[in-house]
Design an enzyme around this catalytic site. Structure first.
Site, PDB file in Angstrom:
ATOM      1  N   ASN A  13      49.752  15.480 -37.993  1.00  0.00           N
ATOM      2  CA  ASN A  13      50.895  14.753 -37.401  1.00  0.00           C
ATOM      3  C   ASN A  13      50.554  14.307 -35.990  1.00  0.00           C
ATOM      4  O   ASN A  13      50.923  13.202 -35.579  1.00  0.00           O
ATOM      5  CB  ASN A  13      52.156  15.619 -37.409  1.00  0.00           C
ATOM      6  N   ASN A 108      61.045  17.647 -33.587  1.00  0.00           N
ATOM      7  CA  ASN A 108      60.153  18.360 -34.522  1.00  0.00           C
ATOM      8  C   ASN A 108      60.185  17.667 -35.873  1.00  0.00           C
ATOM      9  O   ASN A 108      61.151  16.984 -36.223  1.00  0.00           O
ATOM     10  CB  ASN A 108      60.643  19.807 -34.682  1.00  0.00           C
ATOM     11  N   HIS A 110      60.036  18.495 -39.925  1.00  0.00           N
ATOM     12  CA  HIS A 110      60.162  19.597 -40.869  1.00  0.00           C
ATOM     13  C   HIS A 110      59.867  19.053 -42.271  1.00  0.00           C
ATOM     14  O   HIS A 110      60.349  17.970 -42.624  1.00  0.00           O
ATOM     15  CB  HIS A 110      61.571  20.195 -40.797  1.00  0.00           C
TER      16      HIS A 110
HETATM   17  N1  LIG Z   1      64.707  27.116 -30.887  1.00  0.00           N
HETATM   18  C1  LIG Z   1      63.944  26.472 -31.789  1.00  0.00           C
HETATM   19  N2  LIG Z   1      62.604  26.631 -31.746  1.00  0.00           N
HETATM   20  C2  LIG Z   1      61.814  25.999 -32.686  1.00  0.00           C
HETATM   21  C3  LIG Z   1      60.424  26.183 -32.666  1.00  0.00           C
HETATM   22  C4  LIG Z   1      59.616  25.619 -33.630  1.00  0.00           C
HETATM   23  C5  LIG Z   1      60.171  24.815 -34.621  1.00  0.00           C
HETATM   24  C6  LIG Z   1      59.262  24.249 -35.669  1.00  0.00           C
HETATM   25  N3  LIG Z   1      59.532  24.882 -36.956  1.00  0.00           N
HETATM   26  C7  LIG Z   1      59.454  26.258 -37.146  1.00  0.00           C
HETATM   27  C8  LIG Z   1      60.405  26.869 -37.956  1.00  0.00           C
HETATM   28  C9  LIG Z   1      60.355  28.240 -38.182  1.00  0.00           C
HETATM   29  C10 LIG Z   1      59.371  29.028 -37.589  1.00  0.00           C
HETATM   30  C11 LIG Z   1      59.335  30.511 -37.854  1.00  0.00           C
HETATM   31  O1  LIG Z   1      60.280  31.086 -38.390  1.00  0.00           O
HETATM   32  N4  LIG Z   1      58.187  31.132 -37.494  1.00  0.00           N
HETATM   33  C12 LIG Z   1      58.003  32.523 -37.761  1.00  0.00           C
HETATM   34  C13 LIG Z   1      58.289  33.291 -36.503  1.00  0.00           C
HETATM   35  C14 LIG Z   1      57.283  32.923 -35.415  1.00  0.00           C
HETATM   36  C15 LIG Z   1      57.783  33.441 -34.080  1.00  0.00           C
HETATM   37  O2  LIG Z   1      58.002  34.671 -33.998  1.00  0.00           O
HETATM   38  O3  LIG Z   1      57.999  32.599 -33.165  1.00  0.00           O
HETATM   39  C16 LIG Z   1      58.402  28.413 -36.770  1.00  0.00           C
HETATM   40  C17 LIG Z   1      58.447  27.027 -36.537  1.00  0.00           C
HETATM   41  C18 LIG Z   1      61.553  24.586 -34.659  1.00  0.00           C
HETATM   42  C19 LIG Z   1      62.389  25.183 -33.678  1.00  0.00           C
HETATM   43  C20 LIG Z   1      63.828  25.025 -33.666  1.00  0.00           C
HETATM   44  O4  LIG Z   1      64.427  24.283 -34.514  1.00  0.00           O
HETATM   45  N5  LIG Z   1      64.562  25.678 -32.718  1.00  0.00           N
HETATM   46  N1  LIG Z   2      56.017  21.523 -39.256  1.00  0.00           N
HETATM   47  C1  LIG Z   2      55.180  21.335 -40.407  1.00  0.00           C
HETATM   48  O1  LIG Z   2      53.893  21.863 -40.161  1.00  0.00           O
HETATM   49  C2  LIG Z   2      52.911  21.000 -40.718  1.00  0.00           C
HETATM   50  C3  LIG Z   2      51.971  20.607 -39.621  1.00  0.00           C
HETATM   51  O2  LIG Z   2      50.865  19.986 -40.189  1.00  0.00           O
HETATM   52  P1  LIG Z   2      49.792  19.300 -39.191  1.00  0.00           P
HETATM   53  O3  LIG Z   2      50.491  18.212 -38.444  1.00  0.00           O
HETATM   54  O4  LIG Z   2      49.281  20.392 -38.289  1.00  0.00           O
HETATM   55  O5  LIG Z   2      48.740  18.761 -40.142  1.00  0.00           O
HETATM   56  C4  LIG Z   2      53.636  19.786 -41.281  1.00  0.00           C
HETATM   57  O6  LIG Z   2      53.758  19.861 -42.678  1.00  0.00           O
HETATM   58  C5  LIG Z   2      54.999  19.868 -40.648  1.00  0.00           C
HETATM   59  O7  LIG Z   2      56.045  19.426 -41.476  1.00  0.00           O
END
Ligand SMILES: Nc1nc2ccc(CNc3ccc(C(=O)NCCCC(=O)O)cc3)cc2c(=O)[nH]1
Ligand SMILES: N[C@@H]1O[C@H](COP(=O)(O)O)[C@@H](O)[C@H]1O
Length: 205
Positions: A13, A108, A110
């Site tokens: 990405n 972000n 998803h």
């Molecule tokens: N507060 C906030 N922050 C984020 C950080 C990353 C992402 C990317 N997507 C993500 C969504 C979920 C996770 C997750 O559950 N990781 C396992 C626990 C790792 C850890 O302990 O940190 C990580 C990235 C989205 C968000 C969001 O929607 N809100």
């Molecule tokens: N959040 C998720 O993590 C992956 C990242 O892939 P890359 O961009 O590192 O290839 C992507 O599938 C995105 O949707």
């Protein structure tokens, strides 16, 4: 608009965002000025270096708390004059304090059609649910994970015999179109995050 991309892995990405922002035909006013990874040695860092983009590794394991890691990330972004952040495969949850500081300036991608299939294993949940259409969502980041206002979505068919890997590859193809499109909408002031937490479309004239 000076943009930072936060990664933790392969960075396809990130590559799509790089290719978009340097494309003279696009004439984007978004410029990727910094790439930060919380994991050293990942392919995304090579991609940035090849594109001549400054990189920084900030290891979350070196910090006593999540907030201290986030503070270091924030300081690094602020001192680089960053105005906007794209998370691209960044796998750390960001603290409420950090998210509030970057409210409306943090997005972000998803790999599902939100609000369905939030969290870490979207493709697995999609296959288990037996849905026939999945996709990707580019959204503003708010404290609640994967719950921010949606900017762009792209649908992707689920094919018979799909595995997590074949699905991820097909969805990533959509991500690589959706993410640059979302960044361009924001960089060109076509939309912003309204105070009510919903997308606000700004008049074109
Ligand atoms: N507060 C906030 N922050 C984020 C950080 C990353 C992402 C990317 N997507 C993500 C969504 C979920 C996770 C997750 O559950 N990781 C396992 C626990 C790792 C850890 O302990 O940190 C990580 C990235 C989205 C968000 C969001 O929607 N809100
Ligand atoms: N959040 C998720 O993590 C992956 C990242 O892939 P890359 O961009 O590192 O290839 C992507 O599938 C995105 O949707």
């Amino acid at each position: 608009m000076k943009v930072a991309v936060l990664i933790s892995g392969t960075g396809t990405n990130l590559q799509a965002l790089i290719d978009h922002t340097i494309d003279p035909k696009v004439g984007s006013c978004a410029e990727i000025a910094l790439v930060i990874s919380n994991i050293p040695g990942v392919k995304g860092l090579e991609r940035a270096e090849k594109a001549g983009i400054p990189t920084k590794v900030i290891r979350h394991k070196e910090f006593k708390s999540r907030v201290e890691f986030d503070m270091k990330v924030h300081e690094t972004l602020a001192s680089a004059g960053i105005e906007f952040i794209c998370l691209a495969g960044f796998m750390r949850i960001l603290s409420g304090e950090f998210v509030r500081k970057w409210h409306g300036r943090l997005i972000n991608v998803h790999p599902s059609l939100l609000p369905s299939f939030k969290g870490m294993n979207a493709h697995k949940l999609v296959l288990e649910a037996g849905v026939r259409v999945t996709g990707c969502s580019v959204h503003f980041v708010v404290e609640e994970v994967d719950a921010g206002a949606i900017i762009v979505q792209e649908a992707v068919p689920v094919c018979p015999g799909d595995t997590i890997e074949t699905l991820q590859e097909r969805v990533k193809g959509a991500e690589h179109k959706a993410y640059p499109r979302a960044l361009e909408l924001i960089a060109s002031n076509a939309l912003k995050l309204g105070d009510d937490g919903r997308i606000m479309w700004l008049n074109s004239d």
